[in-house]
Structures are given as structure tokens and as C-alpha cells.
Design a protein around this motif. Sequence first.
Motif, PDB file in Angstrom:
ATOM      1  N   PRO A  70     -30.297  46.177  31.091  1.00 14.57           N
ATOM      2  CA  PRO A  70     -29.107  46.067  31.945  1.00 14.57           C
ATOM      3  C   PRO A  70     -27.829  46.200  31.121  1.00 14.57           C
ATOM      4  CG  PRO A  70     -30.705  44.365  32.502  1.00 14.57           C
ATOM      5  CD  PRO A  70     -31.198  45.019  31.245  1.00 14.57           C
ATOM      6  N   ARG A  71     -26.853  46.880  31.681  1.00 11.48           N
ATOM      7  CA  ARG A  71     -25.597  47.110  30.962  1.00 11.48           C
ATOM      8  C   ARG A  71     -24.948  45.803  30.525  1.00 11.48           C
ATOM      9  NH1 ARG A  71     -23.262  52.283  31.365  1.00 11.48           N
ATOM     10  NH2 ARG A  71     -25.035  53.734  31.341  1.00 11.48           N
ATOM     11  N   VAL A  72     -25.086  44.760  31.327  1.00 13.80           N
ATOM     12  CA  VAL A  72     -24.435  43.492  30.997  1.00 13.80           C
ATOM     13  C   VAL A  72     -25.002  42.900  29.712  1.00 13.80           C
ATOM     14  CG1 VAL A  72     -26.043  42.060  32.333  1.00 13.80           C
ATOM     15  CG2 VAL A  72     -23.684  41.274  31.975  1.00 13.80           C
ATOM     16  N   LYS A 127     -31.477  55.485  23.753  1.00 22.34           N
ATOM     17  CA  LYS A 127     -30.364  54.612  24.132  1.00 22.34           C
ATOM     18  C   LYS A 127     -30.921  53.404  24.887  1.00 22.34           C
ATOM     19  CE  LYS A 127     -27.288  57.554  22.614  1.00 22.34           C
ATOM     20  NZ  LYS A 127     -26.561  57.259  21.360  1.00 22.34           N
ATOM     21  N   PRO A 128     -30.167  52.319  24.951  1.00 18.56           N
ATOM     22  CA  PRO A 128     -30.649  51.136  25.688  1.00 18.56           C
ATOM     23  C   PRO A 128     -31.002  51.457  27.139  1.00 18.56           C
ATOM     24  CG  PRO A 128     -28.758  50.554  24.344  1.00 18.56           C
ATOM     25  CD  PRO A 128     -28.887  52.047  24.259  1.00 18.56           C
ATOM     26  N   ASP A 129     -30.261  52.403  27.745  1.00 16.31           N
ATOM     27  CA  ASP A 129     -30.551  52.772  29.136  1.00 16.31           C
ATOM     28  C   ASP A 129     -31.945  53.351  29.292  1.00 16.31           C
ATOM     29  OD1 ASP A 129     -28.041  51.952  29.919  1.00 16.31           O
ATOM     30  OD2 ASP A 129     -27.141  53.943  29.722  1.00 16.31           O
ATOM     31  N   ASP A 159     -36.088  41.009  29.958  1.00 20.18           N
ATOM     32  CA  ASP A 159     -34.863  41.476  29.308  1.00 20.18           C
ATOM     33  C   ASP A 159     -35.008  41.471  27.795  1.00 20.18           C
ATOM     34  OD1 ASP A 159     -33.288  41.722  31.754  1.00 20.18           O
ATOM     35  OD2 ASP A 159     -33.341  39.524  31.795  1.00 20.18           O
ATOM     36  N   GLN A 191     -26.168  44.770  27.110  1.00 23.29           N
ATOM     37  CA  GLN A 191     -26.101  45.714  26.001  1.00 23.29           C
ATOM     38  C   GLN A 191     -25.007  45.314  25.013  1.00 23.29           C
ATOM     39  OE1 GLN A 191     -26.005  49.850  27.218  1.00 23.29           O
ATOM     40  NE2 GLN A 191     -27.604  49.548  28.764  1.00 23.29           N
ATOM     41  N   ASN A 192     -25.405  45.132  23.772  1.00 16.14           N
ATOM     42  CA  ASN A 192     -24.472  44.704  22.723  1.00 16.14           C
ATOM     43  C   ASN A 192     -24.979  45.257  21.393  1.00 16.14           C
ATOM     44  OD1 ASN A 192     -22.760  43.416  20.940  1.00 16.14           O
ATOM     45  ND2 ASN A 192     -22.801  41.465  22.035  1.00 16.14           N
ATOM     46  N   GLU A 193     -24.860  46.572  21.222  1.00 14.67           N
ATOM     47  CA  GLU A 193     -25.453  47.223  20.053  1.00 14.67           C
ATOM     48  C   GLU A 193     -24.836  46.754  18.744  1.00 14.67           C
ATOM     49  OE1 GLU A 193     -26.882  51.272  20.160  1.00 14.67           O
ATOM     50  OE2 GLU A 193     -25.967  51.538  22.130  1.00 14.67           O
ATOM     51  N   ASP A 202     -34.224  50.674  30.096  1.00 11.67           N
ATOM     52  CA  ASP A 202     -33.813  49.902  31.275  1.00 11.67           C
ATOM     53  C   ASP A 202     -33.204  48.553  30.905  1.00 11.67           C
ATOM     54  OD1 ASP A 202     -34.781  51.919  32.980  1.00 11.67           O
ATOM     55  OD2 ASP A 202     -36.811  51.091  32.920  1.00 11.67           O
TER      56      ASP A 202
END
Length: 370
Positions: free
Chosen positions: A128-130, A121-123, A187, A132-134, A126
Motif C-alpha cells: 500500500p502506498r501509505v 517497485k513496491p507497487d 503488509d 511505502q518508505n524506501e 502490492d
Amino acid sequence: MEPSHVSHPNFYDFLNRMRRPAAADLVRSIKSFVISFPFQTSNAEHDGNKVQDFLAMMETTIKEHPLWAHATYEEIDSAIEGLEKYIMTKLFTHTFASSSEDAKLDLEISEKNCLLQHFIKPDHLDVPRVFQNEASWLFAAKELQKINFFKAPRDKLLCIMNCCRIINNLLLDISMTTNHTPAGADDFLPILIYVTIKANPPQLHSNLKFVQLYRKHSKLVSEVEYYLTNLISAKTFITNINASSLSMDESEFHRNMQLARLASEITVNEPSGTVQLSEGSPPIVRNKYIYVEGNGYPFMEAEARDLRLEDVQQLLGLYKQVVTKYRKLSEALRQLSIDENQLLDNHQRQDMKEKIEQQLEQAGNSGGTR
């Protein structure tokens, strides 16, 4: 990088010029190089240098040739691009994935990507949630997957560039719309790694090596160099990936990899005549055969009177598949018991055991009807 105002090289314009009588001396030089190339001892680095030297020599020749008298920089550049595409298309089978070591690395990276796709997963990287755009990253992945459609190094490089530009543009858009700190290399690279794993582009190692060796070196600068270097870094990261690089517990990482291997091993070919459906699609019943989410389940709605003599062979094959899956699941669960003991307390282990028993019981019950 090419200036933004330069149009895409016209390969057919180059070929048309080569057909003119005045180009006879150029044609002889090009044909001589292409014909003699395979007869020399193959060595990737040496072959790359030979191509680079030939392109440099031909660039000087073209600049002084009557066919390009008074030509602009863009026209000369387009001719060299056409020449590179022509010779590398002719020499592709001799230069791409030319060693057994290349093929081995390609396979290892592809197999590792297949396993990582099951749980990463993107997490874990590391991201950042902001940022994340799968859903949008899928477009970047599709561009990277096109890399094997082409034989010329420039065309392969454009697939890489398109992928990276999509990611970078998304990061810029998010930074602007959320007033977030502008995204940087820290990033960008984790997202590129994630996209590369999800895309699992064919022969990634060989494609990168091919571009590095045979793309005209004067073109591998600026933005092009930055994106190519990042994808090489992504490939290296994937090759050496481990628990610490994924911000994951060691036992959890190995457990996920083992489960992913199991999932890959028990994947069987769909029976002939099945219909591939996208995830979440409803079942399609056709001639009393049922198909669900790309997996074939023949005879699920058939009755004994519907069966024909020739159906016995298929039924036997399906029965064997069910038994094989059941045995492999049981063996995998037994092997994972040690890891589960380390990860779960007594209460959690009991809950997990009950769930597994229910799943195995359901698998056994379904085995009689598949």
C-alpha cells in the motif's frame, strides 16, 4: 526469545571461565567435539543434530558444574550462548555452505536479485502506498547485508532481527500517525521481500540454513521464529518469482528480465584510477581525465599532445568496450522486437523506433571519443 531484561551474552566471560583450572574437564569435552567433528561424514541435517545434542548435553553439565554453582538462569544462558559461538566459529568452514547445492542456490538467488533490482517497485508487490518508505527501508537493507560479517548463528540471526524490527517499527509508526488500519503480516512480508531484493544479502540461502540448523532450537521461538520464518518465505518467493507473483503482465515481466540481463552483461570493469561517485555527483576532472558517476571516461578532455605511448593500450581497450556495448544493444533490441510488437500499437512503435535510433546514433558518436 530472550527476556528483554537479559543483557547480551558476554563471550569473553565464557572464555575466561574456560581458562580456569576447574574448567579442565569442560575444555576437554569441547576440544574433543570440535576436533572429531570434521572427520565424520558431512551431512547438514545430521551435523545440525550433533551440534544441538552437544549443546543440550553441555547445558546440563554446566548447570551441575562447580564453576556455575548458585548461578542464575541468565548466567547459565550466557555460558551456553558463549559455547555455541565458540564451537560454531571453530566449525564454520565445515558447516557453512557445506555443499555444492548450497553454493548453487546462493548464486541463483543473488543473480535473480540483481536482475529484479533493475525494475521492481513496491507497487509490484502490492505494498500500500501509505506504507511505502524506501528511504527508511535502506536502513533495514543495510542490517541484512551485514549477515556475512559474522560466523556465529546468533550473530547472524541478530542481523535478520534488526532488519525485520526496523520494517515492523516503521509500519507501526505509519499506522499510528495516519490512523491507518494497523499493519499485519500481509503488509510486512511484501516489504521484507522488497528489502531483501534491494539488499541482496550474500549467500542468503546458506545463511538461513546455517541459522536454522545451528542456532540453539530453544531460542528459535516467538518473535525470533516469526521473523526468521518470514525471511525464509521471502527467499522462497524470490526463488520462484514470476509475472503473476509481481502483479505484472507476463510479456512485460520477461521483457524487464531480458533488459536487466543485458544491463548486467554490458557492465564492464571501470578503468584503473577511476573515482567512485554517488549518483548525481558532478564530474571530477583530474589531469585531463574525466570521471562521471562512477564510470571512467578517460581522455574526454585530453588533446593529442597529451597522449603518451602507453595510453594507446588503454584507448584500444576502451574502443573495444564501446563496440561490444553497441553490438550487444543492437542484438538485444532485435530480439525484443517481437515483444514490442505485442505491447505497442503502430504509433507507439514508431515513436519507440525513433528514440532507439537516436540512442544508438548517440552511442555511435560517443564511441569515437571514449
